[in-house]
Design an enzyme around this catalytic site. Structure first.
Site, PDB file in Angstrom:
ATOM      1  N   GLY A  14       0.808  -1.212   0.000  1.00 14.22           N
ATOM      2  CA  GLY A  14       0.000   0.000   0.000  1.00 14.22           C
ATOM      3  C   GLY A  14       0.842   1.263   0.000  1.00 14.22           C
ATOM      4  N   SER A  16       1.647   3.220  -2.743  1.00  9.33           N
ATOM      5  CA  SER A  16       1.488   4.081  -3.911  1.00  9.33           C
ATOM      6  C   SER A  16       0.941   5.459  -3.536  1.00  9.33           C
ATOM      7  CB  SER A  16       0.562   3.420  -4.946  1.00  9.33           C
ATOM      8  OG  SER A  16      -0.722   3.186  -4.389  1.00  9.33           O
ATOM      9  N   ASN A  91       1.376  -2.213   5.357  1.00 12.12           N
ATOM     10  CA  ASN A  91       0.683  -0.940   5.494  1.00 12.12           C
ATOM     11  C   ASN A  91      -0.680  -0.938   4.803  1.00 12.12           C
ATOM     12  OD1 ASN A  91       0.577   2.157   5.766  1.00 12.12           O
ATOM     13  ND2 ASN A  91       0.455   1.848   3.550  1.00 12.12           N
ATOM     14  N   SER A 144      -3.492   1.248  13.969  1.00  5.01           N
ATOM     15  CA  SER A 144      -4.115   2.560  14.133  1.00  5.01           C
ATOM     16  C   SER A 144      -4.424   2.770  15.600  1.00  5.01           C
ATOM     17  CB  SER A 144      -5.415   2.645  13.318  1.00  5.01           C
ATOM     18  OG  SER A 144      -6.157   3.789  13.674  1.00  5.01           O
ATOM     19  N   TYR A 157     -13.480  -1.433  11.697  1.00  7.77           N
ATOM     20  CA  TYR A 157     -12.106  -0.994  11.457  1.00  7.77           C
ATOM     21  C   TYR A 157     -11.282  -1.077  12.736  1.00  7.77           C
ATOM     22  CZ  TYR A 157      -8.237   2.199  10.352  1.00  7.77           C
ATOM     23  OH  TYR A 157      -6.995   2.758  10.175  1.00  7.77           O
ATOM     24  N   ALA A 159     -11.800  -2.978  15.303  1.00  4.62           N
ATOM     25  CA  ALA A 159     -11.584  -4.380  15.666  1.00  4.62           C
ATOM     26  C   ALA A 159     -10.491  -5.013  14.813  1.00  4.62           C
ATOM     27  CB  ALA A 159     -12.890  -5.164  15.516  1.00  4.62           C
ATOM     28  N   LYS A 161      -7.954  -3.458  13.357  1.00  2.00           N
ATOM     29  CA  LYS A 161      -6.657  -2.895  13.731  1.00  2.00           C
ATOM     30  C   LYS A 161      -6.201  -3.421  15.093  1.00  2.00           C
ATOM     31  CE  LYS A 161      -5.621  -0.501  10.113  1.00  2.00           C
ATOM     32  NZ  LYS A 161      -4.484  -0.936   9.261  1.00  2.00           N
ATOM     33  N   ILE A 190      -3.065  12.108  11.918  1.00  2.95           N
ATOM     34  CA  ILE A 190      -1.947  12.364  11.008  1.00  2.95           C
ATOM     35  C   ILE A 190      -2.408  13.224   9.837  1.00  2.95           C
ATOM     36  CG2 ILE A 190      -0.190  11.299   9.560  1.00  2.95           C
ATOM     37  CD1 ILE A 190       0.109  10.713  12.579  1.00  2.95           C
TER      38      ILE A 190
END
Length: 269
Positions: A14, A16, A91, A144, A157, A159, A161, A190
């Site tokens: 990931g 790009s 990533n 995260s 999401y 759960a 991570k 971020i």
């Protein structure tokens, strides 16, 4: 500090765009040979080209990490181009549709788990044998802050991570005696394209022009989104530098760790 990464081969999934792109660039600056990965060939090739233009070494591969055959193909292609992978940065992943507990569906959870956790497992399991044979390797999973401080929205999401953090801790124990470390990095707030847009829209409601300098936007908008004692959002470069250190021989005694990069964000907020 010389991170002693010259000639090490690093695959950043990931990469790009976004955080992955920043990590790929940071590793290349330290002398690593970087394998840029994405689903879009043109975007992955562009990142690899930019790295080479700046004096680094990089190649690009593409593939959907939710499909076993595509993972097998991209791993084979990558190692055919630059040799065995020494460093793996998992990533790729991210969140899907925005759901909460009134709208969440089981298929969203399954998709998020596949895209984040199982994608990392597919790549890791294929690269681990060579690392074990070489008695050296680095595996860094990008989780995260949501995995540690889950919000009420996007529970799928959070759960997934959280599962990546647990997975990494297990892996670290399994390979610690073989010269391989496994760690997690969990970014908080971020600066990204989407965050920039959200902050500017929020600042507009407080009377600030959308094209105002970032430091003014940040000062107004940040408290509306998160309580960060350090007083600012993090940058991609700060994440990338932390990952580069963990990927280096300098971090040989750090394994099973989960590094929070959140500016001291308060739990529960």
């Amino acid at each position: 500090m010389d991170l002693k990464l010259e000639g090490k081969v690093a695959l950043v999934t990931g990469s790009s765009k976004g955080i992955g792109e920043g990590i790929a660039e940071a590793l290349a600056r330290e002398g690593a040979i970087v394998i840029v990965h994405g689903r879009n060939k043109d975007k992955a090739e562009e990142v690899a080209h930019n790295i080479r233009t700046q004096g680094g070494r990089a190649v690009a591969v593409v593939g959907d990490l939710t499909k076993d055959d595509e993972v097998q193909h991209l791993v084979h292609e990558a190692q055919s181009l630059v040799g065995p992978v020494d460093i793996l940065i998992n990533n790729a992943g991210g969140s899907g549709e925005s759901e909460d507990w009134s709208t969440t569906r089981s298929e969203t959870w399954a998709s998020g788990y596949d895209r984040n956790v199982l994608a990392a497992v597919r790549v890791t399991s294929r690269l681990l044998p060579n690392m074990r044979a070489a008695k050296w390797g680095r595996i860094i999973n990008i989780s995260s802050l949501a995995g540690l401080m889950p919000p009420s929205k996007k529970p799928d999401y959070a759960a997934a991570k959280a599962a990546m953090i647990a997975m990494t801790a297990s892996l670290a124990k399994a390979v610690a005696s073989e010269g391989i470390t496994a760690n997690t990095v969990s970014p908080g707030t971020i600066h990204s394209v989407s965050l920039d847009e959200a902050f500017r829209k929020a600042a507009l409601t407080r009377g600030l022009a959308p094209d105002a300098p970032w430091h003014e936007i940040e000062k107004i908008a940040l408290p509306m989104f998160a309580q960060v004692p350090i007083g600012r959002v993090g940058t991609v470069d700060e994440i990338a530098d932390a990952v580069a250190f963990l990927a280096s021989p300098r971090a040989s005694y750090i394994t099973g760790a989960n590094l929070r990069l959140d500016g001291g964000m308060w739990p529960g907020l």
